[in-house]
Structures are given as structure tokens and as C-alpha cells.
Design an enzyme around this catalytic site. Structure first.
Site, short mmCIF file in Angstrom:
data_model
loop_
_atom_site.label_atom_id
_atom_site.label_comp_id
_atom_site.label_asym_id
_atom_site.label_seq_id
_atom_site.Cartn_x
_atom_site.Cartn_y
_atom_site.Cartn_z
N GLU A 68 0.82 -1.21 0.00
CA GLU A 68 0.00 0.00 0.00
C GLU A 68 0.85 1.26 0.00
O GLU A 68 0.52 2.25 -0.65
CB GLU A 68 -0.94 -0.01 1.21
CG GLU A 68 -1.90 -1.18 1.25
CD GLU A 68 -2.73 -1.34 -0.01
OE1 GLU A 68 -3.02 -0.32 -0.68
OE2 GLU A 68 -3.10 -2.48 -0.35
N HIS B 211 -5.36 -6.96 -10.40
CA HIS B 211 -4.56 -7.86 -9.57
C HIS B 211 -4.19 -9.12 -10.35
O HIS B 211 -3.06 -9.61 -10.25
CB HIS B 211 -5.33 -8.24 -8.30
CG HIS B 211 -5.41 -7.14 -7.29
ND1 HIS B 211 -6.53 -6.34 -7.15
CD2 HIS B 211 -4.52 -6.68 -6.38
CE1 HIS B 211 -6.32 -5.45 -6.19
NE2 HIS B 211 -5.10 -5.63 -5.70
#
Length: 354
Positions: free
Chosen positions: A188, A267
Site C-alpha cells: 500500500e 490484480h
């Protein structure tokens, strides 16, 4: 053998058996000279270049010759000279961290720990605070980068037991769950770095590239190829073997589609690029640690200096090759190794999604 020659007396473009025999003798002599010079890694590369230089069309037809925008592939890893590795910044002191960890209360959030504050006794809050320090120190030590924005920007992190980890582009903060691990926090954090540099779009190939870069630097921080291995869900992606969890290791398995509200495609497709990085690491060092030291500098330079707006996978390949040329030269073994890593996942300067 560098090129898979035809099993006939005459090869492509009218070359005779005598010509091929002479070519092989020349290549053998060149290999021997380079091997005795103490540069065995270069010997394979130079023989490759010499043989395909005599018959480039033959090599191209058999998948060995120069792909568009890059040099000939190499038949085995080529190790850059140790002295050619880019120096680390070696900035004095520590990065100016400015961490603020919040706890979601259901109706809002409250600050649990600020920069320099004592441990709270809450294992999740204190662990996330520590992980932020580890990731921030990694980017400082390796690249001289201070926080995600390069200017010591405040790291606002909310711990929400009911939310999945994410980086909020609008609010410049991340959210993590109670099972946040070092690689999740690093992932992140890297989204923040990408937002502050290339600013990749949140759709299609740019979004998948964003996820790939986040995984790449997360794997560098915790020094393994699995993402999320210590979370409650377990391993999410394996950069060394994407197919283990149903992700692609080649562009032939790329999943098209711009509408991706849950980010599943980004993803899924990301492992094409992150697996190319895994191969870069293998080919750029005698050990994995050495390979990472070289490859991470190439990728960071590609991200911060050479990525165009809304880049696709081929644009990232070009950026990585330019970064490699900056650091080692466009005719170096390192350049050939990076080119090979991308070619092995189907990126050769010509790929377009179907």
C-alpha cells in the site's frame, strides 16, 4: 546452440554448409578468447550477437533474434560486473518519518499513535506503526526517498478490522486490516509512491502495472516472492510462480476489459510484470540478494524517470530498458538480461492485448 538451424545442407537466404561451418569456427574462437579474458558471462552474449548478426532473419524466425526495440536474447543468465552496480544513496541519518495510526471506531476514527509516541499496548496499532518505519527506511536507504511523496509527507494509516487493505488516492492515506503484514503495508505504501510519481490510471494496463509495482517493492521489503503469506487469507500471489494461484506468467493469459470495479483484473494481470521482475532478479545477480540490489534500482528508475502517462506493459518494458541503459549501457550484459526477462513473459516491443 544459439539458433536452431534447419536440418538441411542449405539454411535460410541461401547460406551454405561451408558458410555455417566457418561461422561456427569464428564463434568458437570468439567464445574462447572471451572466456580466457575472465569474462565468461560476456562470452555467451558476444557469440549470440555474432551468430545472429550473420543471419538475423534465421534467428528472428526461430524466436532468438532481436525483438522490436531490444537486443538479441541471451541463452542463459548474464551477470553484470559487480563494480557496475549502481551505488546506494547512503543518506546520513534516518528519514523524517511522520506516522499517524488511527483506529476505526465504527462512527469515525481516532488517533492511537503519533510519530515518536510510546507503544500503545495494542499489538495491531504498534505493529503497523513499526511496519511503516521499516518500509519508510527501505525507500530511504535504497533510493534516498523520504516518505511516499519524497518530501516527508505524513503517513496516515487507518486500522479497520472490517476493511481490506487499500490506498485512497483522494485522501492520500492507507487502510489496513487487523492482520496487516509487512508486505501488505509495503504494497500500500508503494501505491502512494506510484501516485506521487507516475500517477498511473486506475483501469486497464496502467492499473495492473500499479499493482505489479506494489507487489515488486513489497517483495523487496520482506525478501520473499509471496504476497500476503502471513495474512488470514494466506498467499494471494506468488511472483516466482504466478500459475500456482491461477495468475498469468505470460501475456497470452492477459485478461482484457476496462470495466473492473473490484480491481480483480488489475490484480490478476499484474503478475505478468511482477513475474518478469522475478526473472530479472534471477538473471542480474549471482545470488538472489545481488539480483534484487540491481533490479530494484532499475525498476525504481523506470518508475520515477521514464514512465509516460497511462503506460501499458510494453511502455514499462521500454522504461526498464532505458533505466538499464542509463545505469549500465545499452550494450551491457545487464541490458540483455532485462530484455530477456521481459521477452520470456511475452513482452518484446510488439505485444498488444487481443
Amino acid at each position: 546452440m544459439v539458433c536452431r538451424w534447419r536440418n538441411t545442407i542449405r539454411g535460410d537466404r541461401g547460406a551454405t554448409a561451408t558458410e555455417y561451418a566457418g561461422l561456427l569456427l569464428l564463434a568458437a574462437g570468439l567464445a574462447g578468447a572471451l572466456a580466457t579474458s575472465g569474462l565468461p558471462g560476456l562470452a555467451v552474449v558476444k557469440v549470440d550477437q555474432a551468430m545472429c548478426g550473420f543471419s538475423p532473419e534465421t534467428c528472428r524466425r526461430r524466436g532468438i533474434g532481436p525483438p522490436a526495440g531490444g537486443p538479441a536474447l541471451i541463452p542463459r543468465p548474464s551477470i553484470p560486473p559487480a563494480t557496475a552496480r549502481p551505488p546506494l544513496p547512503h543518506r546520513p541519518g534516518q528519514p523524517r518519518m511522520n506516522r499517524r495510526v488511527y483506529r476505526s471506531t465504527g462512527i469515525g476514527k481516532r488517533v492511537e499513535r503519533r510519530e515518536g509516541g510510546p507503544p500503545t499496548g495494542d499489538p495491531v496499532i504498534d505493529r503497523v506503526y513499526q511496519y511503516l518505519g521499516t518500509v519508510g527506511t527501505y525507500f530511504w536507504d535504497r533510493f534516498g526517498r523520504n516518505s511516499f511523496d519524497g518530501r516527508g509527507g505524513r503517513l496516515n494509516v487507518e486500522v479497520d478490522d472490517d476493511s481490506e487493505a487499500e490506498w485512497n488516492l483522494e485522501l492520500w492515506r492507507m487502510t489496513v486490516g487487523r492482520d496487516a503484514t509487512l508486505d501488505v503495508v509495503a504494497h500500500e505504501f508503494t501505491h502512494g509512491v506510484v501516485s506521487a510519481t507516475a500517477g498511473l490510471a486506475n483501469y486497464g494496463q496502467p492499473a495492473a502495472l500499479n499493482e505489479a509495482l506494489a507487489d515488486i517493492f513489497a517483495s523487496n521489503v520482506d525478501q520473499n516472492w509471496q504476497i500476503g503469506e502471513s495474512t488470514e487469507r494466506g498467499v494471494l500471489r506468488d511472483l516466482s510462480n504466478p500459475r500456482r494461484f491461477g495468475h498469468p506468467a505470460h501475456v497470452s493469459q492477459y485478461r482484457s476489459g476496462l470495466i473492473d470495479l473490484t480491481n480483480q483484473n488489475s490484480h490478476y494481470n499484474s503478475t505478468v510484470i511482477s513475474h518478469a521482475y522475478y526473472r530479472m532478479v534471477r538473471y542480474l545477480g549471482r545470488t538472489e540478494a545481488e539480483g534484487r540490489t540491481v533490479a530494484e534500482q532499475i525498476v525504481y528508475r523506470a518508475l520515477t524517470r521514464h514512465l509516460a502517462s497511462s503506460p501499458g506493459f510494453e511502455d514499462f518494458r521500454t522504461a526498464a530498458l532505458r533505466a538499464t541503459a542509463d545505469l549500465y549501457g545499452a550494450k551491457s550484459p545487464s541490458y540483455l538480461a532485462v530484455n530477456r526477462a521481459f521477452a520470456e513473459v511475452g513482452l518484446n516491443g510488439r505485444w498488444r492485448p487481443s
